[in-house]
Design a protein around this motif. Sequence first.
Motif, mmCIF file in Angstrom:
data_model
loop_
_atom_site.group_PDB
_atom_site.id
_atom_site.type_symbol
_atom_site.label_atom_id
_atom_site.label_comp_id
_atom_site.label_asym_id
_atom_site.label_seq_id
_atom_site.Cartn_x
_atom_site.Cartn_y
_atom_site.Cartn_z
ATOM 1 N N THR A 149 0.846 -1.190 0.000
ATOM 2 C CA THR A 149 0.000 0.000 0.000
ATOM 3 C C THR A 149 0.882 1.241 0.000
ATOM 4 N N THR B 232 1.053 5.750 0.343
ATOM 5 C CA THR B 232 0.441 7.002 0.778
ATOM 6 C C THR B 232 0.875 8.171 -0.105
ATOM 7 N N SER B 233 1.887 7.931 -0.950
ATOM 8 C CA SER B 233 2.406 8.979 -1.828
ATOM 9 C C SER B 233 1.924 8.772 -3.261
ATOM 10 N N ALA C 98 -8.696 11.013 -2.320
ATOM 11 C CA ALA C 98 -7.588 10.155 -2.750
ATOM 12 C C ALA C 98 -7.753 9.707 -4.197
ATOM 13 N N GLN D 161 -9.048 3.335 3.192
ATOM 14 C CA GLN D 161 -8.089 3.538 4.274
ATOM 15 C C GLN D 161 -7.182 2.315 4.372
ATOM 16 N N GLU D 162 -6.013 2.487 4.975
ATOM 17 C CA GLU D 162 -5.004 1.429 4.957
ATOM 18 C C GLU D 162 -5.510 0.109 5.531
ATOM 19 N N ASN E 157 -3.656 4.546 0.118
ATOM 20 C CA ASN E 157 -4.276 4.789 1.408
ATOM 21 C C ASN E 157 -4.861 6.197 1.517
ATOM 22 N N LYS F 54 -6.637 9.130 3.706
ATOM 23 C CA LYS F 54 -6.365 9.581 5.075
ATOM 24 C C LYS F 54 -7.267 8.854 6.051
#
Length: 211
Positions: free
Chosen positions: A35, A37-38, A72, A146-147, A168, A170
């Motif tokens: 996963t 986040t960037s 996202a 979400q993660e 992911n 937030k």
Amino acid sequence: MLKRILKVIAVSIVFFFAILFICNYIIDASTEEQTYTSVDKIPTNKVGLILGTAKRLVSGHPNPYYTNRITATIALYKANKIKFVLVSGDNGSIYYNEPKAIKKDLIKGGIPEDKIFLDYAGFRTLDSMMRAKHVFGLTSVTVISQEFHNDRAIYLAHKKGLKAIGFNAKDITGKNGLKVQLREYFARVKVFLDLLTNKQPKFYGEKIEIK
């Protein structure tokens, strides 16, 4: 007699928490580093699969899980990390339609309508992942949630032969976040029960090509 009963209860409690821990550990370990986040670092995929949730909480306030998944998805699309969006969610009644609401907000965010496909039968995460493969013909996908949810979805996808990574959205902290995280532990146990029983989606239907 009382001591024996208390011993059985104690053993049952330990066994219960052990199952929760083991299921959680297996999913986390199996999906480690899958996963992101960037937006800059995540690999490109043809399709991003946003997993549905209610737009509003029971209180009537906006659901931050929903809002953050929308944000996202739009970020991925605008960065050319996905070319199409598959919206998978619950359409259980004429009064509740997750995919339709999500589509409307994605369009508001700048994603063209013809780039958005709807899966109205994503009643559960298992259904969403299996239908992505069997109904929409995907071999790989970027899951958007979400993660904690992405990890479970990716684990299910891999077990069902669908290559998946996650982006992911937030997460939420505080009281609302804690409630969801606690439910997630039980959802992860359900993953293994579904796999053991070869649980199938509620509906399949005709194949839909994303293009």
